[in-house]
Design an enzyme around this catalytic site. Structure first.
Site, mmCIF file in Angstrom:
data_model
loop_
_atom_site.group_PDB
_atom_site.id
_atom_site.type_symbol
_atom_site.label_atom_id
_atom_site.label_comp_id
_atom_site.label_asym_id
_atom_site.label_seq_id
_atom_site.Cartn_x
_atom_site.Cartn_y
_atom_site.Cartn_z
ATOM 1 N N SER A 1 0.194 -8.355 8.019
ATOM 2 C CA SER A 1 -0.769 -9.004 7.129
ATOM 3 C C SER A 1 -0.636 -10.509 7.193
ATOM 4 O O SER A 1 0.416 -11.047 7.556
ATOM 5 C CB SER A 1 -0.510 -8.549 5.684
ATOM 6 O OG SER A 1 -0.560 -7.150 5.587
ATOM 7 N N GLY A 2 -1.701 -11.172 6.822
ATOM 8 C CA GLY A 2 -1.711 -12.630 6.733
ATOM 9 C C GLY A 2 -2.983 -13.038 6.037
ATOM 10 O O GLY A 2 -4.049 -12.525 6.347
ATOM 11 N N ARG B 1 0.813 -1.230 0.000
ATOM 12 C CA ARG B 1 0.000 0.000 0.000
ATOM 13 C C ARG B 1 0.835 1.263 0.000
ATOM 14 O O ARG B 1 0.272 2.342 -0.112
ATOM 15 C CB ARG B 1 -0.938 0.020 1.207
ATOM 16 C CG ARG B 1 -1.660 -1.266 1.501
ATOM 17 C CD ARG B 1 -2.687 -1.668 0.461
ATOM 18 N NE ARG B 1 -2.942 -3.099 0.620
ATOM 19 C CZ ARG B 1 -3.722 -3.826 -0.160
ATOM 20 N NH1 ARG B 1 -4.336 -3.272 -1.188
ATOM 21 N NH2 ARG B 1 -3.880 -5.116 0.041
ATOM 22 N N TRP C 1 -4.060 -5.030 8.272
ATOM 23 C CA TRP C 1 -3.422 -4.867 6.956
ATOM 24 C C TRP C 1 -3.796 -3.588 6.230
ATOM 25 O O TRP C 1 -3.548 -3.458 5.034
ATOM 26 C CB TRP C 1 -3.693 -6.098 6.086
ATOM 27 C CG TRP C 1 -5.143 -6.406 5.804
ATOM 28 C CD1 TRP C 1 -6.032 -6.973 6.645
ATOM 29 C CD2 TRP C 1 -5.837 -6.183 4.571
ATOM 30 N NE1 TRP C 1 -7.256 -7.116 6.030
ATOM 31 C CE2 TRP C 1 -7.160 -6.641 4.750
ATOM 32 C CE3 TRP C 1 -5.479 -5.645 3.334
ATOM 33 C CZ2 TRP C 1 -8.127 -6.577 3.741
ATOM 34 C CZ3 TRP C 1 -6.444 -5.582 2.330
ATOM 35 C CH2 TRP C 1 -7.743 -6.046 2.536
ATOM 36 N N ASP D 1 -13.411 -8.677 6.608
ATOM 37 C CA ASP D 1 -12.476 -7.799 7.345
ATOM 38 C C ASP D 1 -13.063 -6.405 7.520
ATOM 39 O O ASP D 1 -13.524 -5.811 6.549
ATOM 40 C CB ASP D 1 -11.176 -7.615 6.561
ATOM 41 C CG ASP D 1 -10.543 -8.894 6.111
ATOM 42 O OD1 ASP D 1 -9.560 -9.286 6.719
ATOM 43 O OD2 ASP D 1 -11.051 -9.493 5.130
ATOM 44 N N ASN E 1 -10.569 -10.416 9.616
ATOM 45 C CA ASN E 1 -11.456 -11.518 9.963
ATOM 46 C C ASN E 1 -10.865 -12.451 11.024
ATOM 47 O O ASN E 1 -9.662 -12.554 11.147
ATOM 48 C CB ASN E 1 -11.774 -12.324 8.709
ATOM 49 C CG ASN E 1 -10.530 -12.933 8.109
ATOM 50 O OD1 ASN E 1 -9.748 -12.244 7.464
ATOM 51 N ND2 ASN E 1 -10.317 -14.228 8.338
ATOM 52 N N ARG F 1 -17.052 -3.515 5.015
ATOM 53 C CA ARG F 1 -17.177 -4.584 4.015
ATOM 54 C C ARG F 1 -18.477 -5.369 4.174
ATOM 55 O O ARG F 1 -18.984 -5.955 3.230
ATOM 56 C CB ARG F 1 -15.949 -5.495 4.162
ATOM 57 C CG ARG F 1 -15.799 -6.560 3.125
ATOM 58 C CD ARG F 1 -14.341 -7.004 3.064
ATOM 59 N NE ARG F 1 -14.164 -8.320 2.491
ATOM 60 C CZ ARG F 1 -12.962 -8.898 2.325
ATOM 61 N NH1 ARG F 1 -11.858 -8.279 2.687
ATOM 62 N NH2 ARG F 1 -12.867 -10.101 1.788
ATOM 63 N N ASP G 1 -15.609 -13.604 5.945
ATOM 64 C CA ASP G 1 -14.354 -12.967 5.511
ATOM 65 C C ASP G 1 -14.515 -11.467 5.296
ATOM 66 O O ASP G 1 -13.857 -10.890 4.445
ATOM 67 C CB ASP G 1 -13.832 -13.641 4.225
ATOM 68 C CG ASP G 1 -12.379 -13.270 3.920
ATOM 69 O OD1 ASP G 1 -11.631 -12.969 4.861
ATOM 70 O OD2 ASP G 1 -12.001 -13.262 2.734
#
Lengths: 536, 529
Positions: free
Chosen positions: B182-183, B123, B235, B298, B253, B323, B296
């Site tokens: 992040s993951g 980003r 993230w 997030d 999530n 989201r 999912d």
């Protein structure tokens, strides 16, 4: 989303109504406005547009409309082709690939991939079109006809012998019922030629050899023997121009072979390095003019032979002008080939003077030497294949020029050298856009570029604009009258073809290729009433 | 060649005089004009520019200034460039560029020698004085010289062997360099940490899931094993309120993603907006956007800071278009919910609880035989940053209304990984302009396409810039959604557009795929000589 919806609607309508439209042959003899139906826009090679909506007063407001990046499946390829635009559809190439793209939106309509058997993939200059058909040459020596509508193949014919290392790269030119196409070869010890095919069937109509095929033929007196002339090169790798009234096709020819070493080809080496007028129906030569007799510097004389209807010495004449790779600017009577003007458009050092026919006389001291000879221009030349432009409004001929020095060496001192037999090593150079008065050959104005690599094609318009590239990745618009730089956009890579323009739905577009990407610019109406409208 | 020469001289001067200039920290607390010094332009996350030279009356005259192609085969540019002293800094995974903001010419390019990691996207960078910071896929936080791109220091921010990776644009707050982690589908704990910008030394780490029974939030997990494997990745870049001295962190999530038998409960602090003290990393408050998420979704969408009226009172607000399809307005000092509405019609919740959080409908949790849910997994919106315009007082977000059938694949009592998925159906996409005081959609501009989504920028020139899902960069009238101008870039806008003014000219810069485009409003040629 009214605006975009409208555009989409137009696109859909366009695709349905117009994409399948055939080329009206009358378009080929008019200055291009709503179309760009040949490589040069029309038969004259002037690359001048009468359109004025994009002009010196508003060029700063030209808007990017679309970007189309070619996808060759990883093979890459720079767009050297000038797109044709017929009935709202653009047609252009890179080697083995032809695209039809919506001229308003840049959206792909079809993409034709030629399954290649090989050949030289150095570049492809584009397509020719006639009726419902489109034509292009392939690296593996085929002349191919596709449907304009859907890119499906109609026929293909062998153009040359791939095993002999010929290749195809030139956009064929349609003249009446003749599809006239050249052949290419790099460092090729075979004869160059031009052929005419039936546009409908692909049947061969005639072939004209650039170099004589046996002793006694015209031009054979300029070669030492039959072997030398049959291996004399003279490739026809650039598009032609045409005068419908005279029914003459103007063909330009490349360097003699061997390229640099030359002991085995004493003489002028006709008709290499020449501008040649051929009868379009028979392929018979009417006249020739040799730009570089006995060339030893790889200075193909394949620069565009631009047709100018203008005045010389107070007389209205049919002229042909070429700014040639050897640094000379030639103006000829295009009915007879008689030379009227020969001048240098950059300072050169290789000729002793001009002969009675107006042809430069090579200075033997400036032929390549075992210990080197400092020569200007260099091998790339004072200009090269990127097309120049002539504006009848300013009476100026615009060409991207380079003044460059090289040391030319002979590597092969044998009495019968082969291939190159030598080369040049480059030195200092400068690049500029030259505006040449065709009546005198004098430089009216010269715009020096910051970089040295300006190799873009040129277009002029009745909006008093010259559009070209500067060698530092900028697309540049200059004032055609005085060379003042008015606008530029850095495209990240150099302009790689000749820019074109056309008007559709009352809107003028400007299209240019830079590397693998085609950029479509447009002059939109200024939303003068927008504020009040949007306030409500 | 006067004109071009002038530009070149300006470019050279820019490179020599200014490229080495440090970031004045005061710039971070002003609306961005001659710079764009953080991912969102300023700390508020509004992505609003006060510039007006490009406006509704002249957008048709916007000129292309330059094109910069990255040519490193690392996919699309998702980073929002920073502009500091006339130089633009942006990233792809493992790559950072400095280019001239006026001309698009490269000044330097730093290529990170990667040892692996997820290269899904990066980003962008953060900047502090003469330093620039970025994260790498192989779990490093790296500091470079602004001037020449030379490395100053590097620190590990996560365990590559555990499949963590770095992708977030770090944000500098005072002497804190705040970096998320992040993951994808990662059964480890999320966290966010602060480093010393000068040395890279770790200052604090905040875990987004409890690490042991008894920790706050542990009551929302069945056991320690579940919560420590509970994810909640951080993230996306943070926002910050200097007066309250709070940073706003968003979390992803819970894990397993779709199957959820082994994580009964709300799964705090997954799917949350969290306020942290940047000096200590201590949590001031949290708000959970999707309790016990099984889709999912997030909650990493930008927590945008608005100083405005709410019910007649001037308040410090935080809003998020999430989201999961809900639009939330919170008091950003306390986290108190002021408004929860749907910004697209959804079907997954039974209603709103006392705290303003949606209550998931168990019937809309993924099922062995599938359940029709809206939005789909990609969500009603996603990471692409929205924009808030204080002139129109509208919040602009790229929204999608989409249906999916969500399935459980792993019926085990202790599922792992995803344990299910969704199969997409019908969808539509639109740009929504939301009145933050009521959550009502003031206008909605439906797109023809359902393709890529882009970030949004709004300006005082009454313009909104975004992508239409058909590869067009579009400018709309911020007041009524009327599309005014578009250009087809051959690829969808892949980041958040940004704007700045240099030498009196306003630039607009955005990425489409591997290429950055610089547009500029030039003066019209006044008269002919």
């Amino acid at each position: 989303m009214k605006l975009i919806k409208t555009v989409l609607l137009v696109v859909i309508l366009t695709s349905a109504l117009y994409a399948q439209g055939s080329l009206d042959p009358a378009k080929l003899q008019q200055p291009p406005t709503d179309s760009w139906p040949t490589y040069h826009g029309d038969y004259s090679g002037r690359r001048f547009s009468p359109l004025t909506k994009i002009n010196t007063t508003n060029i700063n407001s030209v808007s990017l409309s679309w970007v189309y990046r070619v996808n060759t499946g990883g093979a890459g390829g720079s767009i050297k082709s000038t797109p044709l635009q017929i009935n709202g559809v653009l047609y252009f190439t890179v080697p083995d690939h032809v695209w039809a793209v919506d001229a308003r939106t840049g959206r792909e309509i079809w993409h034709h991939v030629w399954p290649s058997k090989g050949g030289e993939h150095i570049g492809n200059r584009g397509v020719g079109a006639s009726g419902n058909a489109l034509y292009f040459e392939t690296p593996d020596c085929n002349l191919v006809s596709l449907n304009l509508k859907d890119g499906k193949e109609r026929w293909h014919k062998s153009l040359c012998d791939l095993d002999q290392f010929y290749f195809g790269s030139t956009p064929p030119l349609v003249v009446k019922n003749h599809l006239i196409s050249g052949v290419s070869g790099d460092d090729l010890d075979r004869p160059g030629y031009v052929q005419s095919f039936d546009p409908e069937t692909g049947a061969l109509q005639w072939r004209w050899y650039v170099v004589p095929q046996k002793m006694g033929e015209p031009g054979s007196e300029t070669w030492p023997d039959e072997d030398a002339m049959k291996h004399g090169g003279g490739m026809t790798w650039q598009p032609f121009t045409y005068d419908p009234e005279l029914n003459l096709v103007y063909v330009t020819t490349g360097n003699p072979q061997p390229v640099i070493a030359h002991k085995n080809r004493a003489g002028a080496n006709l008709y290499t390095e020449s501008i040649v007028a051929l009868n379009a129906d028979t392929g018979k030569m009417v006249w020739y003019f040799q730009a570089s007799p006995h060339d030893t510097h790889d200075w193909d004389a394949t620069q565009v032979p631009v047709l100018i209807d203008g005045e010389i010495n107070g007389q209205r004449r049919k002229l042909i002008a070429q700014a040639s790779r050897n640094g000379y600017f030639f103006v000829l009577d295009r009915a007879t080939g008689k030379n009227l003007v020969t001048s240098e458009f950059v300072k050169t050092n290789w000729a002793k003077g001009l002969d009675a026919k107006g042809q430069p006389i090579p200075n033997p001291a400036k032929e390549p030497q075992l210990d080197g000879a400092l020569v200007s221009p260099n091998q790339y030349g004072a200009t090269n294949w990127p097309p120049p432009s002539f504006s009848p409004l300013t009476g100026l001929f615009y060409v991207n020029a380079i003044r460059a020095f090289s040391i030319y060496y002979i590597f092969d001192p044998d009495d019968n050298p082969q291939g190159w037999g030598g080369t040049d090593r480059g030195g200092w150079s400068e690049a500029m856009l030259q505006a040449i008065d065709y009546k005198t050959g004098k430089i009216r104005w010269s715009h020096k570029w910051e970089g040295t690599g300006a190799r873009a094609g040129v277009m002029t318009t009745a909006g008093n604009l010259v559009i070209t590239g500067d060698g530092l990745n900028n697309l540049v618009a200059l004032d055609a009258r005085n060379g003042e730089a008015l606008w530029h956009a850095n495209l990240g890579t150099n302009v790689s073809n000749g820019p074109i323009t056309y008007e559709l739905d009352g809107t003028q577009y400007l299209i240019v290729g830079a590397g693998d990407t085609l950029y479509g610019f447009v002059m939109l109406n200024r939303r003068g009433t927008e504020v009040s409208r949007a306030e409500k | 060649m006067k004109l071009l020469r002038t530009f070149l001289v300006a470019g050279l001067l820019g490179a020599t005089l200014f490229a080495q200039g440090k970031l004045d920290p005061a710039k971070l607390q002003q609306p961005p004009t001659d710079s764009w010094p953080t991912y969102h332009g300023d700390y508020s996350g509004r992505r609003f520019s006060t510039l007006t030279k490009i406006n509704t009356t002249n957008i048709n005259s916007l000129s292309l200034a330059w094109v910069f192609r990255t040519s490193v085969n690392e996919g699309a540019i998702k980073s929002t460039p920073l502009v500091v002293n006339g130089v633009m800094y942006f990233t792809l995974p493992d790559h950072v560029w400095a280019i001239d903001a006026r001309t698009g010419r490269e000044i330097w390019h730093h290529a990170w020698q990667s040892i692996g990691g997820n290269h899904l996207g990066n980003r962008g960078v953060g900047v502090y004085r003469d330093l620039l910071f970025f994260e790498t896929p192989d779990c490093h936080l790296v500091a470079l010289n602004l001037k020449d791109g030379k490395e100053r220091w590097r620190k590990t921010i996560g365990e590559l062997d555990q499949f963590y990776y770095g992708s977030v644009a770090p944000v500098v707050v005072k002497n804190h360099l705040i970096a998320g982690i992040s993951g994808d589908d990662l059964d480890r704990s999320g966290y966010i940490q602060s480093h010393d910008p000068e040395t890279g030394e770790l200052q604090w780490r905040f875990y987004t899931v409890p690490q042991k029974k008894g920790d706050p939030g542990s009551e929302t997990w069945p056991n320690e094993d579940a919560m420590r494997a509970g994810a909640a990745m951080t993230w996306q870049p943070i926002t910050y309120d200097p007066e309250l001295n709070l940073i706003y962190v968003t979390t992803g999530n819970p894990h397993p993603v779709i199957a959820h038998k082994n994580r009964a409960g709300a799964n705090l602090f997954t799917e949350c907006i969290i306020a942290l003290n940047p000096d200590t990393g201590k949590m001031a408050w949290y708000f959970q956007v999707s309790p016990h998420d099984t889709h999912d979704w997030d909650a990493n969408e930008v927590p945008v800071l608005i100083d405005g009226e709410f019910n007649g009172q001037r308040r410090k607000l935080l809003v998020q278009a999430s989201r999961n399809g809900y639009f939330f307005v919170l008091d950003r000092a306390t986290g108190k919910n002021l408004l929860t509405t749907e910004f697209v019609k959804t079907n997954w919740s039974k209603g709103i609880d006392a705290k303003g959080q949606p209550i998931p409908n168990p019937a809309k949790e993924p099922q062995l035989d599938g359940t029709l849910t809206s939005p789909n997994q990609s969500g009603a919106t996603n990471w692409h940053p929205p924009s808030y315009n204080p002139i129109t007082r509208l919040f602009y977000v790229a929204a999608a209304r989409a249906y999916s059938v969500y399935y459980i694949f792993d019926p085990d009592d202790n599922p792992q990984g995803w344990g299910g998925t969704d199969r997409a159906g019908w969808s539509e996409m639109m740009l929504e302009a939301i009145d933050y005081q009521t959550g009502k959609i003031r206008w909605s501009h439906r797109w023809e396409g359902a393709g890529s989504r882009a970030g949004v920028l709004s300006t005082a020139g009454n313009l909104v810039f975004t992508d239409d899902g058909l590869n067009n960069l579009v400018a709309l009238d911020a007041r009524n959604g009327e599309p005014l101008w578009h250009v087809n870039l051959g690829a969808g806008v892949s980041n958040g557009p940004m704007t700045y003014e240099l030498d009196g000219s306003q630039y607009l810069v955005l990425a489409a795929g591997d290429t950055l485009y610089g547009f500029v409003m030039r003066d019209r040629v006044k008269s002919e000589k």
